[in-house]
Design an enzyme around this catalytic site. Sequence first.
Site, PDB file in Angstrom:
ATOM      1  N   HIS A 160       0.819  -1.215   0.000  1.00  0.00           N
ATOM      2  CA  HIS A 160       0.000   0.000   0.000  1.00  0.00           C
ATOM      3  C   HIS A 160       0.853   1.266   0.000  1.00  0.00           C
ATOM      4  CE1 HIS A 160      -3.666  -2.221   0.395  1.00  0.00           C
ATOM      5  NE2 HIS A 160      -3.383  -2.685   1.592  1.00  0.00           N
ATOM      6  N   ASP A 196      -3.016 -11.037  -2.420  1.00  0.00           N
ATOM      7  CA  ASP A 196      -3.573 -10.512  -1.183  1.00  0.00           C
ATOM      8  C   ASP A 196      -5.024 -10.068  -1.439  1.00  0.00           C
ATOM      9  OD1 ASP A 196      -2.315  -9.245   1.581  1.00  0.00           O
ATOM     10  OD2 ASP A 196      -3.994  -8.052   0.837  1.00  0.00           O
ATOM     11  N   HIS A 198      -6.425  -7.366  -0.544  1.00  0.00           N
ATOM     12  CA  HIS A 198      -6.494  -5.941  -0.852  1.00  0.00           C
ATOM     13  C   HIS A 198      -5.627  -5.596  -2.063  1.00  0.00           C
ATOM     14  CE1 HIS A 198      -7.285  -6.162   3.580  1.00  0.00           C
ATOM     15  NE2 HIS A 198      -8.309  -5.426   3.201  1.00  0.00           N
ATOM     16  N   ASP A 285      -4.967 -13.365   3.520  1.00  0.00           N
ATOM     17  CA  ASP A 285      -6.182 -12.794   4.101  1.00  0.00           C
ATOM     18  C   ASP A 285      -7.420 -13.089   3.259  1.00  0.00           C
ATOM     19  OD1 ASP A 285      -5.133 -11.195   2.135  1.00  0.00           O
ATOM     20  OD2 ASP A 285      -5.202  -9.326   3.280  1.00  0.00           O
TER      21      ASP A 285
END
Length: 342
Positions: A160, A196, A198, A285
């Site tokens: 991120h 992932d 996200h 996740d």
Amino acid sequence: MRTVYSDRHKAYRPKFDIVNGVVTETASPWRNAEIVLDALRRDLNAEILTPADHGRAPIGWVHDPAYVAFLETAWDEWVRAYGDAGEALPLANVQRGMRQAVPETIEGKLSYYAFDTGTPIGPGTWEAAYWSAQVAVDAARRLAADREAVFALSRPGGHHAGYDYYGGYCFLATESLAIETLCREGVGKIAYLDVDYHHCNGTQAIFYERDDVLTVSIHCDPRHDYPYFSGFADETGTRRGAGCNLNIPLPPGTTWSEFDPALARAQQAITDFGADALVVLAGVDTFEKDSICKFELVLDDFPGIGRAIADLDLPTVFVKGGGYCEEGLDRCVTAMLGGYMA
């Protein structure tokens, strides 16, 4: 699988998190790393390697020097202004139509450099982020030297973090550092695969105009989840990088029946790109029991991800990604890596 790891990540210990408006205990990034480390030793007989200190120069390959200087001094500035009872969080976020300039006060700087309001800076943030970056660089240099797969157990995470911003508990762009290290070591064209939950908004932004790096991300549709403003299917790269970015957003509730075809599409894109090496953000996740995410992969699905990566037959750096369910986190990671090694 050999694993590069530094326990300096333990310096970053945020005191709290905010989930659905509720102040809770944070998602324990230091404990999760230790859980994974123990599992790698137990289940995969991993060789644990300590990274060398490669210095600040590699960090400057992918980050703005002013941003790096801010990260290094932010906590000290916060303490001088407010003491050390709390943690450093932004007061606002720069928005459309506002002046894009760095303020002079620490709360203003936090507001400029943070793209979310839930990633605290504390006394050990810089130390942990710095050594997370060293883990990623070290792992990539090992791969460049011998082409043998390596796992970078780096915390805090990085996908991120952008050129001059942080968020999502990511401060320095570890995955981008691994990619750029391989490029500078003369490995050739690099593919990046992010599995992932996200979207990798920071990694995408860093390489969005590059044609020597293919960025592929399978993630929850940003219309439904964080980071909300990046990760759409029509974001395909620009200028020289046109066509070198592939986003595959999937809906909440995704199971293996939807994830597997997306993975096959990612495989084909990487093959067509003609990559010489691969960096994988090994997020787990997507697990059905994850506390903050909304995919429904089961434990038996994760070896399939590893096998799909192995089928690409590329020298591969794995980097630790998200995973917030302490019950099952270790088995998901070792199942993915075990599937790759099988």
